[in-house]
Write a protein that holds these residues in place. Structure first.
Motif, mmCIF file in Angstrom:
data_model
loop_
_atom_site.group_PDB
_atom_site.id
_atom_site.type_symbol
_atom_site.label_atom_id
_atom_site.label_comp_id
_atom_site.label_asym_id
_atom_site.label_seq_id
_atom_site.Cartn_x
_atom_site.Cartn_y
_atom_site.Cartn_z
ATOM 1 N N SER A 14 40.749 42.279 49.358
ATOM 2 C CA SER A 14 40.669 40.909 48.858
ATOM 3 C C SER A 14 39.951 40.828 47.513
ATOM 4 C CB SER A 14 39.966 40.011 49.879
ATOM 5 O OG SER A 14 38.565 40.273 49.929
ATOM 6 N N GLU A 15 39.171 41.842 47.158
ATOM 7 C CA GLU A 15 38.444 41.852 45.890
ATOM 8 C C GLU A 15 39.293 42.364 44.734
ATOM 9 O OE1 GLU A 15 34.668 43.793 46.066
ATOM 10 O OE2 GLU A 15 34.179 43.002 48.049
ATOM 11 N N ALA B 299 41.406 47.775 40.903
ATOM 12 C CA ALA B 299 41.223 48.585 42.113
ATOM 13 C C ALA B 299 40.153 49.647 41.897
ATOM 14 C CB ALA B 299 42.543 49.234 42.506
ATOM 15 N N ARG B 300 40.187 50.302 40.749
ATOM 16 C CA ARG B 300 39.179 51.329 40.475
ATOM 17 C C ARG B 300 37.781 50.724 40.411
ATOM 18 N NH1 ARG B 300 37.294 53.131 35.033
ATOM 19 N NH2 ARG B 300 35.763 54.734 35.498
ATOM 20 N N GLU B 301 37.646 49.556 39.803
ATOM 21 C CA GLU B 301 36.346 48.907 39.725
ATOM 22 C C GLU B 301 35.828 48.544 41.117
ATOM 23 O OE1 GLU B 301 37.143 45.640 37.170
ATOM 24 O OE2 GLU B 301 36.914 46.799 35.308
ATOM 25 N N MET C 110 50.632 45.917 36.669
ATOM 26 C CA MET C 110 50.244 47.160 37.332
ATOM 27 C C MET C 110 49.002 47.764 36.678
ATOM 28 S SD MET C 110 52.220 47.528 39.900
ATOM 29 C CE MET C 110 52.224 45.728 39.954
ATOM 30 N N ARG C 111 48.906 47.612 35.376
ATOM 31 C CA ARG C 111 47.733 48.154 34.670
ATOM 32 C C ARG C 111 46.477 47.388 35.079
ATOM 33 N NH1 ARG C 111 44.779 48.860 29.911
ATOM 34 N NH2 ARG C 111 44.976 50.984 29.069
ATOM 35 N N GLN C 112 46.575 46.059 35.084
ATOM 36 C CA GLN C 112 45.429 45.236 35.462
ATOM 37 C C GLN C 112 45.035 45.489 36.910
ATOM 38 O OE1 GLN C 112 46.892 41.318 34.520
ATOM 39 N NE2 GLN C 112 46.204 41.421 32.391
ATOM 40 N N ARG C 113 46.030 45.599 37.772
ATOM 41 C CA ARG C 113 45.755 45.843 39.189
ATOM 42 C C ARG C 113 45.082 47.194 39.395
ATOM 43 N NH1 ARG C 113 48.521 49.793 42.914
ATOM 44 N NH2 ARG C 113 47.681 49.200 44.943
ATOM 45 N N ALA C 114 45.535 48.230 38.685
ATOM 46 C CA ALA C 114 44.949 49.565 38.824
ATOM 47 C C ALA C 114 43.499 49.584 38.355
ATOM 48 C CB ALA C 114 45.777 50.581 38.040
ATOM 49 N N ILE C 115 43.228 48.941 37.232
ATOM 50 C CA ILE C 115 41.863 48.893 36.702
ATOM 51 C C ILE C 115 40.955 48.124 37.655
ATOM 52 C CG2 ILE C 115 40.445 47.964 34.835
ATOM 53 C CD1 ILE C 115 42.787 48.597 32.934
#
Length: 238
Positions: free
Chosen positions: A72-73, A94-96, A87-92
């Motif tokens: 959810s975060e 997710a890593r954070e 996809m780029r924003q989502r990946a960044i």
């Protein structure tokens, strides 16, 4: 003279499933997932462990709920955003998120009973890819490639024996002192010319690798999707 409040008469925050799960996440963030027991969770909430079972079925249910909170975060792809940006924003994101909840890396796709946030996240990612021109098969390939990279990088980053630039430099110099420079010339060169340079941060490697994957997915999508390929054709001359 002000009257002192009696702690025993202070209203207690009612126990709820969300409160139990958030306490479990906080406990895992602080001490690791192996430290999580129902007894310790009860202690953190100031209740007997048996009281927790009014809100969660068992420890597996707690773990499923914790992972759902982590999902959810993570920022969801927004409508109207092109698939690559999404996809780029989502990946960044997710890593954070995984950097805050390192215990969750190995649990993200292991649930047998995924929650609403988890399902919503996966549906949004697939939807963004499909709207971007990916076939069902290519969307599956893209999802797998991206998640393998995100989780793999997060796991490797979490296992590094350093965090700050100073710690990185100290460790690199300590290792270099153990062997002659001419015995491992390429490793020495990379360490001196890259790792020991001011401002080095291993985390910066993430977006470089991510863009390589996105480049490859874009080429593959264009090669297999007439709609995506057609949208990039030059205008016809009249």
């Amino acid at each position: 003279m002000a009257l002192r409040k009696d702690p025993a008469r202070e209203p207690r925050t009612p126990l709820s499933r969300e409160r139990v799960l958030r306490a479990a996440v906080a406990l895992a963030d602080k001490s690791g997932i192996d430290s999580l027991t129902m007894r310790k969770l009860g202690d953190a909430l100031g209740v007997e462990a048996m009281s927790l079972y009014n809100h969660v079925a068992n420890k597996d249910d707690v773990l499923d709920g914790m992972v759902d909170l982590v999902f959810s975060e993570i920022g969801l792809p927004s409508g109207g955003t092109d698939w690559r940006t999404a996809m780029r924003q989502r990946a960044i994101s997710a890593r954070e998120v995984l950097s805050r909840h390192r215990w969750a890396i190995g649990l993200m796709e292991s649930q047998s009973s995924p929650g609403a946030a988890t399902l919503r996240h996966h549906d949004a990612v697939i939807g963004s890819l499909r709207e971007g021109g990916f076939s069902i098969g290519m969307a599956a390939h893209a999802f797998s490639a991206l998640d393998s990279y995100i989780y793999g990088f997060a796991l490797q980053e979490a296992s590094l024996p350093f965090e700050t630039e100073e710690e990185t430099a100290e460790l690199a110099q300590t290792i270099m002192q153990r062997f002659p420079a001419d015995e491992y010339p390429h490793l020495t060169e990379l360490t001196v010319e890259h790792v020991l340079q001011p401002g080095y941060d291993y985390g910066n490697e993430f977006e470089f690798g991510l863009d390589l994957i996105l480049d490859g997915l874009e080429r593959a999508c264009n090669a297999t999707s007439p709609r995506a390929a057609g949208s990039r054709r030059p205008p016809r001359l009249r």
